[in-house]
Design an enzyme around this catalytic site. Structure first.
Site, short mmCIF file in Angstrom:
data_model
loop_
_atom_site.label_atom_id
_atom_site.label_comp_id
_atom_site.label_asym_id
_atom_site.label_seq_id
_atom_site.Cartn_x
_atom_site.Cartn_y
_atom_site.Cartn_z
N LYS A 1 0.84 -1.19 0.00
CA LYS A 1 0.00 0.00 0.00
C LYS A 1 0.89 1.25 0.00
O LYS A 1 1.82 1.35 0.80
CB LYS A 1 -0.90 -0.02 1.24
CG LYS A 1 -1.97 1.04 1.29
CD LYS A 1 -2.84 0.85 2.52
CE LYS A 1 -3.94 1.88 2.60
NZ LYS A 1 -4.76 1.70 3.83
N HIS B 1 -0.26 4.47 0.38
CA HIS B 1 -0.88 5.61 1.04
C HIS B 1 -1.34 5.18 2.43
O HIS B 1 -1.23 4.00 2.78
CB HIS B 1 -2.07 6.13 0.23
CG HIS B 1 -3.15 5.11 0.04
ND1 HIS B 1 -3.09 4.12 -0.90
CD2 HIS B 1 -4.33 4.92 0.70
CE1 HIS B 1 -4.18 3.37 -0.84
NE2 HIS B 1 -4.95 3.83 0.13
#
Length: 238
Positions: free
Chosen positions: A117, A119
């Protein structure tokens, strides 16, 4: 490990019966990726019903708890590699806590994302962090060992310590060879290779021996005979 004359522990027998009734374990003639023709096939992905998920998680929990009670193995985090290991890690954690809340209730689980991921909190790990933790990997099977090595690399990269691996089934068969002596040459199993390479226990809920023992007296004599012949032909050296 049960012999053909020893009854299976109740959790193994329940798991085996559930595998058969749900079609997770099938008997017949199945061509494997190795090109071997197997008299049985195991597909843990079919444990998608909640009652079946509870049975496999309970079997994992009993196997792991029993080994911890009889050895120095202990863990902080149960790690389920994406994707099949994700529900297994969470469900088995619940069953472990139900077995012994004092011993297992405060332990953690985690799993990896296939893609990190970029963010929010970021990273590739969901759940408990692995850094400085003793980690047990939980998954359905080890075939060639590639997927389990990827999971081990993730644990090491995150700063965790691998202390064990647990899978649903050990086929107990040697890894495929590349020559004409594939059937005759002694070789370890994929589980044996992983156990030797990383020096940690690799546990299984069921083995091929267990399946044969559990079917004796209740299963098809033809199915049992074919599995015994397959075991004799492809038995691993470890």
């Amino acid at each position: 490990m049960a012999s053909n004359n020893d009854p299976l522990p109740s959790y193994k027998a329940d798991f085996l019966n559930a595998c058969i009734s749900a079609g997770v374990l099938k008997f017949g003639s199945f061509t494997l990726k190795s090109k071997r023709v197997s008299p049985y096939f195991f597909n843990a992905g079919l444990f998608h019903r909640f009652d079946l998920l509870r049975i496999i998680a309970s079997a994992f929990a009993h196997t792991l708890a029993g080994h911890i009670d009889s050895s120095s193995l202990d863990f902080d985090v149960l790690f389920g590699p994406a994707y099949k290991g994700i529900p297994l890690s969470a469900a088995t954690g619940l069953e472990l806590a139900a077995l012994d809340a004092e011993k297992f209730g405060k332990k953690d689980y985690s799993f990896n994302r296939k893609e990190a991921k970029d963010h929010g909190e970021g990273g590739s790990i969901v759940g408990a962090p692995l850094k400085g933790k003793r980690v047990v990997i939980i998954d359905d099977v080890i075939t060639a060992g590639t997927a389990i090595r990827e999971a081990i690399d993730i644990i090491h990269r995150e700063g965790g310590q691998l202390v064990g691996i647990i899978v649903a089934l050990d086929r107990m068969e040697k890894m495929p060879g590349t020559g004409v002596d594939d059937d005759a040459a002694p070789r370890p199993s994929a589980i044996g290779e992983v156990r030797k390479q990383y020096g940690v226990p690799v546990l299984s809920v069921l083995t091929l021996n267990d399946i044969i023992a559990g079917l004796t007296g209740i299963g098809s004599e033809e199915d049992i005979r074919r599995m015994e012949e397959y075991r004799a032909k492809y038995k691993a050296s470890d």
